[in-house]
Design a protein around this motif. Structure first.
Motif, PDB file in Angstrom:
ATOM      1  N   GLU A   9      -5.196  -6.032   2.093  1.00 53.79           N
ATOM      2  CA  GLU A   9      -3.941  -6.512   1.965  1.00 53.79           C
ATOM      3  C   GLU A   9      -4.118  -8.093   2.210  1.00 53.79           C
ATOM      4  O   GLU A   9      -2.927  -8.654   1.529  1.00 53.79           O
ATOM      5  CB  GLU A   9      -2.937  -5.756   3.245  1.00 53.79           C
TER       6      GLU A   9
ATOM      7  N   LEU B 249      -0.990 -12.495   2.722  1.00 53.71           N
ATOM      8  CA  LEU B 249      -1.045 -11.263   1.967  1.00 53.71           C
ATOM      9  C   LEU B 249      -1.700 -11.940   0.909  1.00 53.71           C
ATOM     10  O   LEU B 249      -1.899 -12.901   0.204  1.00 53.71           O
ATOM     11  CB  LEU B 249       0.224 -10.715   1.401  1.00 53.71           C
TER      12      LEU B 249
ATOM     13  N   ARG C 109      -7.647  -1.913   6.002  1.00 53.08           N
ATOM     14  CA  ARG C 109      -6.394  -2.340   5.670  1.00 53.08           C
ATOM     15  C   ARG C 109      -5.972  -3.822   5.428  1.00 53.08           C
ATOM     16  O   ARG C 109      -5.644  -4.447   4.303  1.00 53.08           O
ATOM     17  CB  ARG C 109      -5.299  -2.109   6.796  1.00 53.08           C
TER      18      ARG C 109
ATOM     19  N   THR D 235       4.478  -5.455  -1.371  1.00 54.11           N
ATOM     20  CA  THR D 235       5.832  -5.715  -0.321  1.00 54.11           C
ATOM     21  C   THR D 235       6.790  -6.134  -0.874  1.00 54.11           C
ATOM     22  O   THR D 235       7.992  -5.799  -0.447  1.00 54.11           O
ATOM     23  CB  THR D 235       4.955  -6.692   0.590  1.00 54.11           C
TER      24      THR D 235
ATOM     25  N   ARG E 100      -2.168  -8.508  -4.702  1.00 53.43           N
ATOM     26  CA  ARG E 100      -2.117  -6.699  -4.797  1.00 53.43           C
ATOM     27  C   ARG E 100      -1.023  -6.383  -3.636  1.00 53.43           C
ATOM     28  O   ARG E 100       0.061  -5.766  -4.246  1.00 53.43           O
ATOM     29  CB  ARG E 100      -3.204  -6.016  -4.655  1.00 53.43           C
ATOM     30  N   SER E 101      -1.289  -6.956  -2.755  1.00 50.44           N
ATOM     31  CA  SER E 101      -0.267  -6.347  -1.409  1.00 50.44           C
ATOM     32  C   SER E 101       1.115  -6.937  -1.547  1.00 50.44           C
ATOM     33  O   SER E 101       2.156  -6.591  -1.308  1.00 50.44           O
ATOM     34  CB  SER E 101      -0.960  -6.584  -0.080  1.00 50.44           C
TER      35      SER E 101
END
Ligand code: C2E
Ligand code: CA
Ligand code: CA
Length: 556
Positions: A98, A106, A94, A114, A109-110
């Motif tokens: 992320e 971060l 994960r 978010t 992408r994340s």
């Protein structure tokens, strides 16, 4: 598939097997309870009364059962360990998906995911979102000068400092090499909270970054976009648009001198489109040979003679029309084509200047970006040889901003040019910051006084303190002085009175094409072929002066 994927898959297969093992273990415990309930009373009875022991088969079954329970127990413990390992692997996977591995922020992408979640929450609470795009100014330079390890350390430190100033609800991401972004919710009536937050960030970054005994000054440019005050006819569709707008505003900040921030405004997007068109145009223009040199004459005010020409670049673009050097020179620097552009023009200028009288000099403007190239001096000397152009006829004009560059490199470059006889001028003198020490130790040949200082000459009080000060400074350092931008006779008169100066400006004529210069010099007998004819007498050159400079200059 990567290692983490394999670990997760293995753990899942083990888990399936363990469901069966757990089933067997539970069955074994139940069986143990049932068997033990029958065998143990029989065994105790046999021990106490000396009667017949428990059934042989039942005892064996009980022992087998005990073994099964032990096996089940051990498997249960292994199972626990595997579950922990699986959790760790999942967590690791994960994180990799992320987070940015260097800074722990971060990743791009994340951040999008978010931000979308944050936006929904903000909307529900009547709050707005601001996206701030942050870019470290001159990160490439930090990397080049100090190496990538220090560059990385600066990034980690930067992320930590920004993160420390953000409110709890904000999310920070590293979006690319030296680009960070954070999203934060705010009360739409209190936009100044975002300004305050950004001011805090600037205060934080103003402290130098100290790593490995190095103290590195860095600055940041920021672009901010909010989803509250929606510009334009289209409603903000996604977080991607918000990020893009922040990016455009950040780019705007870079363009306006860096180390500053801007809120997004719609016209910035138009500017960016124009800029993209320019970027495409400049590359195409280079390939199509759309750039050409113009030549502006330089005049010795005491004798009234033309002493040489400054080459100035011109661009007539097929698609964009005429583009000013103030626009295309910085653009060419940014997109990394200034070296190529300058080289093309220099080749043309050397060919032209080779046709002029051998006393006439050629001055060329060199951008600070070119001086960063360690092979720059060699490139110039190679061209001089190629065109058989005497180095003493070439003058390199650099601006004071070059003196903020890597000084050791600038010094080495200027030294090797000077050793070959090339002359060095400092352009637009007085508009930047060069120390007296630099002026003395870099051994310039001349200073060019920026035309902005001429305005004080038209002051009715006759006050020309700055100009006087620059002139006496130049003289003190034994430098020749050229005054730029002479447009009227009154100014010319004052400068002639001061004495010992050279000048250039529209009064003597606007920059001309190579053909126009050739024709002019031809008429005045100042072309190379006719040079031998004029060597002994000044008369043809006096004529040239009159032709070039107009009536005004010849007046007593
Ligand atoms: P600069 O080197 O200070 O060049 C002088 C500028 O002032 C030229 O503008 C010239 O046309 C203008 N000028 C000359 N006399 C007068 C005058 O009497 N009145 C007024 N108002 N202006 C005068 P230009 O050609 O637009 O160039 C602007 C700047 O672009 C130059 O300033 C120089 O910094 C840069 N540049 C031009 N060509 C090149 C090039 O080939 N390479 C590099 N690196 N920079 C260049
Ligand atoms: Ca110049
Ligand atoms: Ca200048």
């Amino acid at each position: 598939m990567n290692d983490d994927g394999l670990t997760v898959e293995k753990a899942t297969a083990n888990a399936d097997r363990d469901v069966i093992v757990l089933g067997i273990a539970i069955a074994a415990i139940l069986l143990f309870a049932a068997l033990g309930g029958r065998v143990l009373p029989q065994a105790i009875d046999a021990l106490v009364t000396g009667g017949e022991g428990p059934d042989y088969l039942l005892v064996n079954a009980l022992l087998l059962n005990v073994a099964l329970v032990i096996f089940g127990w051990r498997r249960y413990r292994e199972l626990r360990a595997e579950i922990d390992e699986r959790r760790r692997a999942e967590e690791q996977a994960r994180k990799l998906a992320e987070e940015d591995p260097l800074t722990g922020c971060l990743n791009r992408r994340s951040m999008e995911a978010t931000s979308t979640t944050l936006r929904q929450a903000a909307r529900a609470n009547g709050r707005a979102l601001a996206f701030c795009m942050i870019d470290l100014d001159n990160f490439k330079r930090i990397n080049d000068l100090h190496g990538h390890a220090i560059g990385d350390a600066v990034l980690v430190d930067l992320a930590r400092r920004i993160g420390a100033k953000l409110p709890h609800s904000a999310r920070l991401a590293r979006l690319g090499g030296d680009e960070f972004g954070f999203i934060v919710d705010f009360d739409p009536d209190q936009t100044n909270h975002i300004d305050g937050l950004i001011a805090c960030l600037y205060a934080e970054i103003s402290r130098p970054f100290v790593h490995a005994d190095l103290s590195i000054d860095a600055s940041i440019s920021i672009g901010v976009a909010s989803d509250h005050d929606d510009h334009g006819p289209d409603p903000l569709t996604g977080i991607g648009t918000l990020m893009q707008r922040a990016d455009i505003a950040m780019y705007h900040a870079k363009k306006h001198g860096r180390n500053r921030y801007f809120w997004f405004e719609p016209q910035m997007a138009t500017e960016l489109r124009d800029r993209n068109a320019l970027e495409i145009g400049i590359r195409a223009g280079l390939a199509a040979g759309e750039f050409s040199p113009r030549f502006e004459q330089q005049v010795d005010l005491d004798s009234g003679r033309v002493t040489g020409f400054e080459m100035l670049a011109r661009w007539h673009s097929e698609t964009l029309g005429d583009v000013a050097p103030e626009v295309f020179v910085p653009l060419a620097e940014d997109v990394g084509v200034i070296g190529e552009l300058s080289e093309n023009l220099l080749h043309e200028a050397f060919v032209e200047a080779g046709r002029w009288h051998p006393d006439l000099t050629l001055a060329v403007n060199i951008s600070p970006v070119q001086l960063r190239d360690p092979w720059f001096a060699q490139g110039i000397l190679k061209m001089l040889v190629e065109h058989n152009f005497p180095p003493h006829r070439l003058e390199i004009e650099i601006t004071e901003s070059c003196l903020h560059e890597d000084m050791a490199m600038v010094r080495a470059t200027l030294d090797s040019l000077r050793n070959q006889g090339v002359q060095i001028s400092i352009d637009d003198f007085g508009t930047g910051y060069s120390s007296l020490d630099q002026l003395r130790s870099l051994h310039f040949d001349r200073i060019k006084i920026d035309r902005s200082f001429l305005s004080e000459l038209s002051d009715p009080s006759g006050n020309s303190q700055i100009l006087d000060a620059i002139i006496s400074l130049g003289r003190g350092l034994d430098l020749q002085i050229i005054v730029e931008g002479v447009e009227d006779e009154e100014t010319l008169g004052i400068l002639k009175e001061i004495g010992g100066l050279k000048a250039q400006g529209y009064l003597f004529g606007e920059p001309e094409t190579a053909t126009e210069v050739s024709e002019r010099l031809g008429r005045s007998g100042l072309l190379a072929r006719s040079a031998t004819l004029v060597q002994d007498g000044d008369e043809p050159r006096e004529r040239a002066f009159a032709a070039n400079a107009g009536q005004s200059v010849t007046r007593p």
